[in-house]
Design an enzyme around this catalytic site. Structure first.
Site, PDB file in Angstrom:
ATOM      1  N   ASN A  59       0.865  -1.182   0.000  1.00 23.71           N
ATOM      2  CA  ASN A  59       0.000   0.000   0.000  1.00 23.71           C
ATOM      3  C   ASN A  59       0.901   1.230   0.000  1.00 23.71           C
ATOM      4  OD1 ASN A  59      -1.784   2.039   0.485  1.00 23.71           O
ATOM      5  ND2 ASN A  59      -2.687   1.132   2.331  1.00 23.71           N
TER       6      ASN A  59
ATOM      7  N   ARG B 229      -2.575  -2.121  -3.485  1.00 20.35           N
ATOM      8  CA  ARG B 229      -3.758  -1.276  -3.293  1.00 20.35           C
ATOM      9  C   ARG B 229      -3.621  -0.049  -4.192  1.00 20.35           C
ATOM     10  NH1 ARG B 229      -4.807   3.217   1.019  1.00 20.35           N
ATOM     11  NH2 ARG B 229      -6.974   3.629   0.554  1.00 20.35           N
TER      12      ARG B 229
ATOM     13  N   HIS C 177     -12.753   3.422  -0.071  1.00 16.22           N
ATOM     14  CA  HIS C 177     -12.844   2.362   0.951  1.00 16.22           C
ATOM     15  C   HIS C 177     -13.568   1.130   0.391  1.00 16.22           C
ATOM     16  CE1 HIS C 177     -12.933   5.737   4.209  1.00 16.22           C
ATOM     17  NE2 HIS C 177     -11.693   5.270   4.109  1.00 16.22           N
TER      18      HIS C 177
ATOM     19  N   ASN D 243     -10.453   7.340  10.709  1.00 16.71           N
ATOM     20  CA  ASN D 243     -10.062   8.732  10.549  1.00 16.71           C
ATOM     21  C   ASN D 243     -10.667   9.268   9.241  1.00 16.71           C
ATOM     22  OD1 ASN D 243      -8.706  11.031  11.381  1.00 16.71           O
ATOM     23  ND2 ASN D 243      -6.988  10.537  10.039  1.00 16.71           N
ATOM     24  N   GLY D 244     -10.553   8.473   8.178  1.00 23.65           N
ATOM     25  CA  GLY D 244     -11.375   8.686   6.983  1.00 23.65           C
ATOM     26  C   GLY D 244     -12.628   7.838   7.174  1.00 23.65           C
TER      27      GLY D 244
ATOM     28  N   ARG E  25     -11.443  15.935   7.747  1.00 24.92           N
ATOM     29  CA  ARG E  25     -12.193  16.333   6.541  1.00 24.92           C
ATOM     30  C   ARG E  25     -13.593  16.811   6.919  1.00 24.92           C
ATOM     31  NH1 ARG E  25     -10.763  10.994   3.880  1.00 24.92           N
ATOM     32  NH2 ARG E  25      -8.753  11.353   2.895  1.00 24.92           N
TER      33      ARG E  25
ATOM     34  N   ILE F 108     -12.890   3.513  14.619  1.00 26.88           N
ATOM     35  CA  ILE F 108     -13.939   3.984  15.532  1.00 26.88           C
ATOM     36  C   ILE F 108     -15.091   2.976  15.564  1.00 26.88           C
ATOM     37  CG2 ILE F 108     -15.566   5.873  15.991  1.00 26.88           C
ATOM     38  CD1 ILE F 108     -13.495   7.595  14.195  1.00 26.88           C
ATOM     39  N   GLY F 109     -15.520   2.532  14.394  1.00 22.08           N
ATOM     40  CA  GLY F 109     -16.647   1.591  14.316  1.00 22.08           C
ATOM     41  C   GLY F 109     -16.395   0.308  15.087  1.00 22.08           C
TER      42      GLY F 109
ATOM     43  N   GLU G  55      -8.470  -4.886   5.172  1.00 21.54           N
ATOM     44  CA  GLU G  55      -8.268  -4.555   3.761  1.00 21.54           C
ATOM     45  C   GLU G  55      -7.112  -5.354   3.164  1.00 21.54           C
ATOM     46  OE1 GLU G  55      -8.769  -0.399   5.147  1.00 21.54           O
ATOM     47  OE2 GLU G  55      -9.459  -0.035   3.113  1.00 21.54           O
TER      48      GLU G  55
END
Ligand code: AMP
Length: 404
Positions: free
Chosen positions: A7, A92, A181, A212-213, A242, A333-334, A386
């Protein structure tokens, strides 16, 4: 098969070696400050090694890849004896435009195709390409696969992906919504179905990738029909730094008032906005909750605004699919932040959703159903992966090519 997953960012390169026979990570690490000075962090996960960080000059991505290959084949800390034990490399790639609707084996045409869509992701795609070319130079006989962040969203219908702009901008420049994503949304929507003992084709799923994104997607019977990010990752949710959705007129207004260019304003919307701006400087959710618990009003507002936006997107996607069976939370976070999940689900009672609060509070990083058995919609926490998804796509394409 052992697969090296790469990546590449503009000045960094993350890597993992994954054994696809059992999905385990053998080694992982990060090259940082490429082209500036340089450091490589390497961890032999298979043998429970600690992280080893070595500062060394990394002038370009080719040097970074050669350091990675040295590290994974090192007689002491390595995880393979020779590079022949690496069956394939999965890369990626951030933007596949409309050209790449699925992962693909890399050849000269694919490299050219990635180059052609680079205008859409000028910071990312050139870096991704550099990684491909560097690997190709150092491992010329190893098959490589490109896995695109955008391709899962290519099933969106025109009513979801077109902006209501003069058509010439779409026709000339391919300005439309693409979404990002995608690897995570695809992986989580499928893995959650299997976790629940169901098939993706039988479910209406909303995936909330909250890191974060952050982005939300509506996955109807296995296909993405809408997602919150757009031409770039700036659209949609409030994120770490953002802004997410704003009235586009904000851009020229700030540019005129501050005497700066539109692209400088966009930079502010990408890097100096989001919960960080609302809270007055905090973008990590652990810090935001600490501040909220101390009674900090700005941190409280930032978290409330963030959750409110997620809830609005969930509501929109329930409408888009005329219903929902599963809502999945994933990413930093999720997966980990039960208090932020709770802020979101306080808005979801109208869907007949009931949450087991104790189960939610106890779920950090593991796959778990957090709704009650009576809930009309199943709410799941599921860790994204991912790198594993990239390795799985890479394996499937390389094995498919061998059979043909
Ligand atoms: P990601 O971009 O998916 O790596 O997510 C990174 C973000 O997840 C961090 O900025 C934190 O805000 C959040 N995060 C990670 N771990 C936790 C945790 N244990 N509790 C709350 N937030 C977390």
């Amino acid at each position: 098969m052992n697969i090296l997953v790469i990546n590449c960012g503009s000045s960094s390169l993350k890597f993992q070696v994954i054994d696809t026979d059992n999905g385990s990570v053998l080694a992982k690490g990060l090259c940082e400050r490429i082209g500036i000075d340089g450091a490589i962090t390497y961890q032999n996960v298979r043998d429970h090694g600690g992280k080893i960080k070595t500062k060394t000059q990394i002038e370009d991505h080719k040097k970074a890849i050669s350091l990675v290959l040295d590290a994974i084949t090192d007689p002491q800390g390595g995880v393979v004896k020779t590079l022949a034990e690496i069956g394939a490399v999965g890369h990626r790639i951030v933007h596949g435009g409309e050209k790449f609707t699925e992962s693909t084996l890399i050849d000269d045409d694919v490299i050219q195709g990635i180059r052609e869509v680079s205008d859409l992701a000028p910071l990312h795609n050139p870096a991704n390409l550099t990684g491909i070319l560097a690997c190709r130079a150092l491992m010329p006989n190893t098959p490589m696969v490109a896995v695109f962040d955008t391709s899962f969203h290519q099933t969106m219908p025109p009513k979801a992906y077109l902006y209501a702009l003069p058509q010439k901008y779409y026709e000339k420049y391919r300005i439309r919504r693409y979404g990002f994503h995608g690897t995570s949304h695809k992986y989580v929507s499928r893995a959650v179905a299997s976790f629940l003992g169901k098939k993706p084709e039988d479910l209406k799923t909303i995936v909330c990738h909250l890191g974060n994104g952050a982005s939300v997607s509506a996955v109807e019977y296995g296909k993405c029909i809408d997602t919150s990010m757009g031409l770039t990752p700036l659209e949609g949710l409030i994120m770490g730094t953002r802004s997410g959705d704003v009235d586009p007129a904000v851009v020229s207004y700030i540019a005129d008032k501050e005497n700066i260019t539109a692209s400088e304003v966009i930079d502010i919307l990408n890097k100096e906005s989001g919960v960080e701006a609302l809270s007055g400087g905090l973008s990590d959710f652990r810090d935001l909750w600490d501040a909220r618990d101390r009674g900090d009003e700005k941190a409280t507002l930032a978290l409330d605004a963030w959750a409110y936006r997620v809830a609005k997107y969930i509501g929109a996607y329930v409408a888009a699919m005329n219903g929902v069976d599963v809502i999945a939370f994933t990413a930093g976070i999720g997966e980990n932040d039960d208090k932020s999940r709770a802020l979101i689900y306080q808005y979801l009672g109208y869907l007949g959703i009931t949450i087991d609060d104790a189960k939610n509070a106890a779920t950090h990083g593991d796959a778990a159903i957090i709704s009650t058995p009576e809930s009309k919609v199943t709410v799941v926490v599921y860790p994204t992966n991912e790198e594993l998804a990239i390795a799985q796509d890479t394996l499937a394409l390389v094995e498919g090519a061998r059979k043909n």
